[in-house]
Design a protein around this motif. Structure first.
Motif, mmCIF file in Angstrom:
data_model
loop_
_atom_site.group_PDB
_atom_site.id
_atom_site.type_symbol
_atom_site.label_atom_id
_atom_site.label_comp_id
_atom_site.label_asym_id
_atom_site.label_seq_id
_atom_site.Cartn_x
_atom_site.Cartn_y
_atom_site.Cartn_z
ATOM 1 N N SER A 177 -47.262 15.785 -17.999
ATOM 2 C CA SER A 177 -47.881 14.497 -17.645
ATOM 3 C C SER A 177 -46.868 13.591 -16.936
ATOM 4 C CB SER A 177 -48.444 13.811 -18.891
ATOM 5 O OG SER A 177 -47.380 13.335 -19.681
ATOM 6 N N ASN A 178 -45.592 13.775 -17.240
ATOM 7 C CA ASN A 178 -44.566 12.936 -16.608
ATOM 8 C C ASN A 178 -44.233 13.368 -15.182
ATOM 9 O OD1 ASN A 178 -43.956 10.943 -18.579
ATOM 10 N ND2 ASN A 178 -43.111 12.579 -19.830
ATOM 11 N N LEU A 179 -44.835 14.474 -14.757
ATOM 12 C CA LEU A 179 -44.605 14.918 -13.375
ATOM 13 C C LEU A 179 -45.637 14.278 -12.440
ATOM 14 C CD1 LEU A 179 -44.052 18.734 -14.098
ATOM 15 C CD2 LEU A 179 -42.286 17.023 -13.704
ATOM 16 N N MET A 217 -46.997 3.747 -13.829
ATOM 17 C CA MET A 217 -47.387 2.817 -14.897
ATOM 18 C C MET A 217 -46.369 2.784 -16.034
ATOM 19 S SD MET A 217 -51.465 3.325 -15.224
ATOM 20 C CE MET A 217 -51.354 5.014 -15.723
ATOM 21 N N TYR A 218 -45.513 3.811 -16.105
ATOM 22 C CA TYR A 218 -44.706 4.044 -17.305
ATOM 23 C C TYR A 218 -43.971 2.796 -17.821
ATOM 24 C CZ TYR A 218 -41.137 5.737 -20.431
ATOM 25 O OH TYR A 218 -40.318 5.899 -21.528
ATOM 26 N N GLU A 219 -43.157 2.192 -16.974
ATOM 27 C CA GLU A 219 -42.308 1.111 -17.500
ATOM 28 C C GLU A 219 -43.082 -0.169 -17.804
ATOM 29 O OE1 GLU A 219 -38.268 0.781 -16.405
ATOM 30 O OE2 GLU A 219 -38.322 -1.407 -16.309
ATOM 31 N N GLN A 264 -32.183 15.148 -10.132
ATOM 32 C CA GLN A 264 -33.362 15.896 -10.584
ATOM 33 C C GLN A 264 -32.863 17.218 -11.163
ATOM 34 O OE1 GLN A 264 -36.151 17.049 -7.530
ATOM 35 N NE2 GLN A 264 -37.816 17.343 -9.008
ATOM 36 N N ALA A 265 -32.871 17.303 -12.489
ATOM 37 C CA ALA A 265 -32.334 18.497 -13.152
ATOM 38 C C ALA A 265 -32.975 18.643 -14.523
ATOM 39 C CB ALA A 265 -30.815 18.369 -13.294
ATOM 40 N N ASP A 266 -32.862 19.842 -15.069
ATOM 41 C CA ASP A 266 -33.409 20.138 -16.393
ATOM 42 C C ASP A 266 -32.341 19.821 -17.442
ATOM 43 O OD1 ASP A 266 -34.508 21.227 -18.677
ATOM 44 O OD2 ASP A 266 -34.862 23.220 -17.824
ATOM 45 N N ASN A 298 -37.849 13.572 -28.457
ATOM 46 C CA ASN A 298 -39.127 14.025 -29.031
ATOM 47 C C ASN A 298 -39.902 14.897 -28.053
ATOM 48 O OD1 ASN A 298 -38.594 11.040 -30.143
ATOM 49 N ND2 ASN A 298 -39.584 12.231 -31.731
ATOM 50 N N GLU A 299 -39.581 14.739 -26.769
ATOM 51 C CA GLU A 299 -40.384 15.422 -25.735
ATOM 52 C C GLU A 299 -39.750 16.724 -25.236
ATOM 53 O OE1 GLU A 299 -42.033 12.721 -22.754
ATOM 54 O OE2 GLU A 299 -41.773 14.339 -21.304
ATOM 55 N N PHE A 300 -38.433 16.838 -25.333
ATOM 56 C CA PHE A 300 -37.788 18.062 -24.835
ATOM 57 C C PHE A 300 -38.337 19.262 -25.595
ATOM 58 C CE2 PHE A 300 -33.900 15.180 -24.144
ATOM 59 C CZ PHE A 300 -34.223 14.950 -22.812
HETATM 60 C C1 LIG Z 1 -40.504 9.542 -23.177
HETATM 61 S S1 LIG Z 1 -39.893 9.591 -21.535
HETATM 62 C C2 LIG Z 1 -38.410 8.674 -21.894
HETATM 63 C C3 LIG Z 1 -37.900 7.838 -20.787
HETATM 64 C C4 LIG Z 1 -36.651 7.033 -20.831
HETATM 65 N N1 LIG Z 1 -35.530 7.707 -21.404
HETATM 66 C C5 LIG Z 1 -36.833 5.671 -21.437
HETATM 67 O O1 LIG Z 1 -36.025 5.265 -22.264
HETATM 68 O O2 LIG Z 1 -37.768 4.998 -21.049
HETATM 69 C C6 LIG Z 1 -39.330 11.256 -21.354
HETATM 70 C C7 LIG Z 1 -38.748 11.620 -19.991
HETATM 71 O O3 LIG Z 1 -38.020 12.843 -20.142
HETATM 72 C C8 LIG Z 1 -38.288 13.675 -19.023
HETATM 73 N N2 LIG Z 1 -38.079 15.069 -19.442
HETATM 74 C C9 LIG Z 1 -38.781 15.791 -20.360
HETATM 75 N N3 LIG Z 1 -38.251 17.017 -20.499
HETATM 76 C C10 LIG Z 1 -37.198 17.093 -19.649
HETATM 77 C C11 LIG Z 1 -36.248 18.101 -19.339
HETATM 78 N N4 LIG Z 1 -36.261 19.291 -19.938
HETATM 79 N N5 LIG Z 1 -35.309 17.819 -18.412
HETATM 80 C C12 LIG Z 1 -35.263 16.626 -17.784
HETATM 81 N N6 LIG Z 1 -36.130 15.624 -18.036
HETATM 82 C C13 LIG Z 1 -37.093 15.848 -18.961
HETATM 83 C C14 LIG Z 1 -39.713 13.367 -18.616
HETATM 84 O O4 LIG Z 1 -39.945 13.711 -17.272
HETATM 85 C C15 LIG Z 1 -39.787 11.864 -18.900
HETATM 86 O O5 LIG Z 1 -39.474 11.121 -17.759
#
Ligand SMILES: C[S@@+](CC[C@H](N)C(=O)[O-])C[C@H]1O[C@@H](n2cnc3c(N)ncnc32)[C@H](O)[C@@H]1O
Length: 270
Positions: free
Chosen positions: A64-66, A73-75, A163-165, A186-188
């Motif tokens: 969804s974050n892509l 809208m996020y911020e 832009q990296a993982d 929480n999302e990784f």
């Molecule tokens: C909940 S948001 C947190 C945003 C930010 N750190 C903040 O404080 O507002 C999670 C972000 O982590 C990114 N993300 C999730 N998995 C990732 C990964 N494996 N590598 C890089 N970014 C990742 C998403 O694209 C998203 O933008």
């Protein structure tokens, strides 16, 4: 700001030297950086496109974050109010920025990584506090990095946008002084791999600031979290998170809870 040295995938000996101009967000910067023995790395509109393809095996939440509308809208719609909503306590965006900067304590000449940065709220806050440190804002979502660039440009905050993982960072071992990470743990999907990478890139004794959500204890909270868990979001009890960080080489220095929201400062165990 210094040039940024990135390591190419697969071979530590292959590196890219990213010119400092890429971090000057007041001017568009476009280039193809030649790698020693690797394919050229594209920098487009200041964003270093290391991870061009969507990583495999990502969750619905990550996906969804892509999407550009999520990033747009996020911020303003969510993040500015998120801690207050999630914790049920009054805690403003400015309060969070102050806590981050006091605890992460950026120093001149340091290099700091904002991991899973979205709009780079943490990197921008740290830049305001200490413009003589180098900020590297990392996310795999291009729309999020584009939003980060636009917020940072309007605030005259300079930083590298990478832009990296987060689970396979193109940064050399023991090359950064601090890592900050707001809400992304929480999302990784590969949490332990990300923590391993965090430890790897930190200098011995380096600092790591994490804001993350604990398992809810109320019925309403539990129901809400059960829904998010289906989308790929993980939550931990205090005990579980303590073990997660300790097992991955981090020692707690400071900790504060606001409801389910947990702020923690760690040191990398030598
Ligand atoms: C909940 S948001 C947190 C945003 C930010 N750190 C903040 O404080 O507002 C999670 C972000 O982590 C990114 N993300 C999730 N998995 C990732 C990964 N494996 N590598 C890089 N970014 C990742 C998403 O694209 C998203 O933008």
């Amino acid at each position: 700001m210094d040039n940024l040295i990135l390591k190419a995938t697969g071979d530590e000996r292959n590196s890219y030297r990213i010119p400092a101009e890429a971090a000057d967000l007041s001017k568009p910067f476009n280039a193809e950086v030649a790698g020693k023995g690797s394919e050229p790395l594209l920098i487009k509109d200041n964003i270093i496109r290391f991870q061009k393809k969507t990583p495999s095996g990502i969750s619905m939440a990550q996906r969804s974050n892509l999407l550009p509308p999520t990033a747009k809208m996020y911020e303003n719609v969510w993040r500015k109010r998120s801690i207050g909503i999630l914790s049920g306590e009054y805690f403003s965006f400015e309060d969070e920025a102050a806590l981050l900067c006091d605890w992460a304590d950026p120093q001149p000449g340091e290099t700091i990584v904002d991991l899973g940065c979205s709009t780079a709220f943490y990197a921008r806050s740290l830049f305001r506090r200490q413009p003589d440190a180098t900020q590297i804002a990392v996310d795999f979502s291009l729309p999020m990095l584009e939003e980060a660039r636009s917020f940072a440009e309007s605030e005259k905050a300079n930083m590298y946008l990478l832009q990296a993982d987060a689970s396979a960072l193109p940064l050399y071992g023991e090359s950064v002084d601090a890592v900050v990470c707001g809400g992304s743990l929480n999302e990784f999907s590969k949490t332990e791999k990300v923590l391993w990478e965090t430890k790897r890139i930190l200098k011995p004794g380096g600092r790591a600031f994490f804001m993350y959500l604990l398992k809810a204890e109320t019925l309403a909270g539990k129901l809400l979290q059960a829904g998010s868990a289906g989308g790929g979001i993980s939550f931990w009890t205090e005990k579980e998170s303590e073990k997660l960080f300790a097992d991955n080489g981090f020692e707690t220095e400071k900790s504060e809870r606001k409801g389910v929201v947990c702020f923690q400062l760690f040191r990398r165990i030598e």
